[in-house]
Structures are given as C-alpha cells and as structure tokens.
Design a protein around this motif. Structure first.
Motif, mmCIF file in Angstrom:
data_model
loop_
_atom_site.group_PDB
_atom_site.id
_atom_site.type_symbol
_atom_site.label_atom_id
_atom_site.label_comp_id
_atom_site.label_asym_id
_atom_site.label_seq_id
_atom_site.Cartn_x
_atom_site.Cartn_y
_atom_site.Cartn_z
ATOM 1 N N PRO A 1 -64.481 -28.865 -53.074
ATOM 2 C CA PRO A 1 -64.853 -28.927 -55.136
ATOM 3 C C PRO A 1 -64.113 -30.139 -55.698
ATOM 4 C CG PRO A 1 -63.848 -26.505 -54.834
ATOM 5 C CD PRO A 1 -64.191 -27.846 -53.626
ATOM 6 N N GLU B 1 -77.365 -25.542 -51.330
ATOM 7 C CA GLU B 1 -78.327 -25.995 -52.315
ATOM 8 C C GLU B 1 -78.489 -27.420 -52.218
ATOM 9 O OE1 GLU B 1 -80.080 -25.975 -55.005
ATOM 10 O OE2 GLU B 1 -79.596 -23.785 -55.144
ATOM 11 N N HIS C 1 -74.323 -30.390 -58.446
ATOM 12 C CA HIS C 1 -74.715 -29.603 -59.680
ATOM 13 C C HIS C 1 -73.949 -28.416 -59.346
ATOM 14 C CE1 HIS C 1 -77.847 -30.265 -60.945
ATOM 15 N NE2 HIS C 1 -77.989 -29.067 -61.649
ATOM 16 N N ARG C 2 -75.114 -27.978 -58.260
ATOM 17 C CA ARG C 2 -75.486 -26.326 -58.519
ATOM 18 C C ARG C 2 -74.986 -25.667 -57.349
ATOM 19 N NH1 ARG C 2 -82.461 -25.678 -58.524
ATOM 20 N NH2 ARG C 2 -81.832 -24.053 -58.372
ATOM 21 N N LEU D 1 -71.848 -26.441 -56.497
ATOM 22 C CA LEU D 1 -70.518 -26.290 -57.610
ATOM 23 C C LEU D 1 -70.555 -24.678 -58.266
ATOM 24 C CD1 LEU D 1 -69.136 -29.710 -58.705
ATOM 25 C CD2 LEU D 1 -68.552 -28.475 -57.546
ATOM 26 N N HIS D 2 -71.616 -24.827 -58.801
ATOM 27 C CA HIS D 2 -71.807 -23.206 -58.849
ATOM 28 C C HIS D 2 -71.866 -22.459 -58.219
ATOM 29 C CE1 HIS D 2 -73.784 -20.046 -61.819
ATOM 30 N NE2 HIS D 2 -75.050 -20.043 -60.873
ATOM 31 N N LEU D 3 -72.472 -22.425 -57.338
ATOM 32 C CA LEU D 3 -72.480 -21.416 -55.862
ATOM 33 C C LEU D 3 -71.084 -21.147 -54.875
ATOM 34 C CD1 LEU D 3 -75.189 -22.275 -53.767
ATOM 35 C CD2 LEU D 3 -75.486 -20.780 -55.263
ATOM 36 N N ARG E 1 -68.164 -21.106 -57.439
ATOM 37 C CA ARG E 1 -67.870 -20.622 -58.673
ATOM 38 C C ARG E 1 -68.070 -19.252 -58.145
ATOM 39 N NH1 ARG E 1 -69.456 -25.361 -61.935
ATOM 40 N NH2 ARG E 1 -67.948 -26.523 -62.252
ATOM 41 N N ARG E 2 -69.154 -19.033 -57.300
ATOM 42 C CA ARG E 2 -69.811 -17.697 -57.341
ATOM 43 C C ARG E 2 -69.295 -17.227 -56.103
ATOM 44 N NH1 ARG E 2 -76.119 -17.493 -57.901
ATOM 45 N NH2 ARG E 2 -75.869 -15.173 -56.992
#
Length: 417
Positions: free
Chosen positions: A217, A251, A255-256, A258-260, A262-263
């Motif tokens: 990331p 994805e 940016h999406r 990176l969202h995954l 983080r989850r």
C-alpha cells in the motif's frame, strides 16, 4: 514490413543467434520457452566442452544429470537506452549476488555483442507457481493448494527472499508468475528486473514498479518505501493465493484497492487459524507492523521448519523432500493439461510484451508473460523469468487477478532508484 519479409528477417536473426551461441559452447534449439518486450528465451544444451570449462555449469548440471539450460537473448539494439543501461545490469548483478542458492534461478554466464546480450540461465522446466496452483486446483476441484504443500513451497520462498535480503537485494516484483518449479519440484525465484541492489538495510526507495495486485500500500500511495518491507507484503499476497486460489484484493481503482487493504483479507472456511494469522501479519498496512522474515520463519504455521530455514541463508540449502503432488504428473517441457471449466488465476499483461500465444498472459523478462499495461508501471518492463507457454484459459472467473485500470500518475514519470 510485410509478413514474408518479417519471417525472413526473423529466420536470419535466429540463424545468427544459433551461430553466436554455438561459438560460446551452447546448442540453441528452436523451442522458445518464453518471451518479453525485448527478449526471447530458448531451450538450449551446453556442450561437454563448455560444461568442462564453466565451473558454475559443471557444479550445477552434475546434480541435475542433464545438460539443458535456458538462454535469454535480449535485443539491446531494440530496447530503450535506460533498459540496457540500468535494468539489465541490475538484473545481472542481482543474479550474481544471489548465486548458489537452491531456491533462486542460477545465472551461469553472460556474453554480448553490439546487437544482443545473452544470459545463460538455469532451466526450470515445470512452469510457474500460478500454473501449479491452477493445475492442482483443477485436480482437487477445490481452489488453492493444501496447506501442507503450501507450507513446503512457502518455506522455500521465504528462504530465497531471506537470502536475497541478506545479500543486499530487494526483489520488488514478487508474485506467483515469478516463482518457477524445476523438474524435482523445487521452487526457484526469478525475474530480478526490478531488483534494487543498494545494500543498505531498509533504504527508502521511490520507484513505482511491480504488479499492482501484489504491490504494498505504501507504494500505491506514492510514498517512499523500504524495499524489504514491500517484499514482505508481496509474500503475504502470494501465500494467500497459494491457499485460497485467488488474490486477496480485487479492485479496478487504486484508491478503492487501498480501501480493501484497510479492511484486510477475508478467508475461506476451513483455512487454519495459524495460516490466517501469518497472512494477516504480513498484510499489515503499516510497514513497520509487518512480520519480518525471522518472525515469519518462527511463526507457528511454519514450524518445525524454522531452524533449517535460516541455515539456508548462510549458504547451506536444506534438504527438501520431493512431495507427491500433481507436479509429478507433469511431463518436463510439456504444456499443462487443459483445465476444463475450472477457472485460473489470471495473469496481468505487460505493456509491449510479445508472446506466441494469443490468449494467455505470461511472465516477465524472457518469460511468456503478456502483462496488462494497467497492472505494470510504465517505468520499464525488463522481465526476468522464463516459463512454458500453453496453459489453457477458462470461461468462469472465480479465481481472478484484480484489475487496475491505471497506475498512479507518479508511476508513469517516476525516477528509477
């Protein structure tokens, strides 16, 4: 240029390459086992005289009981100046620095002229880890490898990466396509085209490189990063792919993605808690929170292998029992059987790569690896591996590689470091 003229030119160039290899003691075959943007890899045989006069060849082939090698031919006349000046020397330097490790592809020698560079490499005849995961998944009718087999292979991979790091080399392009298997089922790390040879522990780097699906990331966020920590993230992605048959984050937009990240990853039912814990320990967003290689080796999922693992880094490779898996059913230098309706992990395509298959993506540097442009940064596409062409494609998509529509803007104009 018309097709017939192109064929005649190709035949003339290949004839020159055969002659140049013969002059160096290698009998080049017409069997192409890989290709990249500026290179092709052919199966070749070392002559007895060459083996006698090359200590690396003699030592390695004596244990293999054959004289076959892979010769990567790089067209330096066609490649960009930066590739010939920076990436190719880095690759050669990295392979020399990691010489004599059981789980790293060996470079026996190089030679060149004004038009081409030749790299004589160890042959890994059973394809890459991605092919193996798909083949075993098809036979099991269940995605991924069994944990026992994944543990054996991952142990070898960690040993190879530890050896690289102890030699001052960070790989920066660790992925399933860059991990080969030889005729004995041993894992071989390859593709050092994006390696960095600074030798400084945790030196900060800035080049955006590698395949986004395996990229840490901090690199996606265009931050300066420690190459060792970035390699550890990639190890977590590879282990996840080994035991689940898919990649952890899927994805199209960074940016999406990176969202995954983080989850965190999700796991299939039945995967051991120890394996899940090791993967989570590697896929930590903060680089300094990730497990280091010593902690990975000592992790309870890896035991009882830890003591032998780092002896390998000191120069003695541990004995690896030949495991009875689907590898034993794959003939040497033969294409894998069609996978029917079972879906494969898909390979990202590399910009500018050329390959004799029309539908199958392939690995970098000499390997047949049509990497999608949006998954590989445009800094370069040196590629370093070689792999058998010919794996079948499937219509269903449960085991799919995440697709990124575009690399971050910084990736297109970054300065190589």
């Amino acid at each position: 240029m018309k097709g017939s003229s192109r064929r005649r030119l190709g035949q003339r160039v290949f004839t020159e390459q055969v002659r140049e290899c013969r002059d160096k003691g290698y009998l080049l075959s017409s069997k192409k086992i890989g290709s990249g943007a500026f290179s092709k890899v052919y199966l070749a045989r070392a002559t007895p005289e060459r083996i006698q006069h090359n200590a690396k060849l003699s030592a390695d082939l004596q244990d293999k009981h054959h004289a076959m090698v892979a010769i990567k031919i790089v067209s330096t006349a066609e490649a960009p100046a930066e590739f010939s000046r920076k990436f190719l020397p880095r690759e050669i330097s990295s392979l020399n620095a990691t010489y004599k490790h059981l789980n790293v592809v060996q470079l026996y020698e190089t030679y060149q002229n004004s038009q081409r560079s030749y790299l004589v490499l160890e042959l890994a005849a059973r394809g890459d880890l991605l092919e193996h995961i798909n083949s075993v998944s098809a036979r099991r009718c269940c995605p991924g490898l069994e944990e026992d087999e994944a543990r054996r292979l991952f142990r070898q991979l960690v040993s190879a990466v530890a050896h690289c790091h102890s030699s001052g080399i960070v790989h920066r392009d660790l992925k399933c396509e860059n991990i080969l298997l030889d005729e004995q089922g041993l894992l071989k790390l390859t593709d050092f085209g994006f390696a960095n040879c600074s030798g400084l522990k945790n030196a900060l780097l800035s080049t955006f490189c590698g395949s986004v699906a395996y990229t840490a990331p901090e690199i996606l966020m265009s931050k300066k990063y420690a190459g060792e920590r970035a390699d550890l993230w990639s190890l977590g992605v590879i282990l996840y792919a080994m035991v689940t048959g898919k990649l952890p984050f899927k994805e199209r937009q960074p940016h999406r993605m990176l969202h995954l990240m983080r989850r965190g990853p999700t796991f299939r039912q039945g995967l051991s808690s120890e394996c899940q814990d090791l993967i989570r320990g590697l896929l930590q967003l903060r680089p300094d929170a990730r497990l280091d290689l010593q902690q990975v080796a000592a992790h309870r999922w890896m035991l009882p292998f830890a003591p032998a693992l780092f002896c390998n880094v000191l120069g003695t490779a541990p004995e690896e029992p030949k495991f009875p898996t689907a590898l034993d059913e794959v003939p040497r230098l033969k294409d894998p059987e069609p996978l029917g309706t079972l879906v494969q992990l898909q390979r990202p395509q590399r910009p500018g790569a050329h390959h004799d298959r029309t539908s199958e993506p392939t690995p970098a540097f000499g390997a047949p690896r049509l990497l999608q442009a949006h998954l590989r940064c445009s800094v370069a596409s040196p590629g370093v591996g070689f792999r058998r062409p010919g794996a079948a494609s499937c219509s269903q998509q449960p085991l799919s590689l995440c697709s990124i529509s575009a690399a971050p803007k910084e990736a297109r104009h970054c300065q190589v470091k």
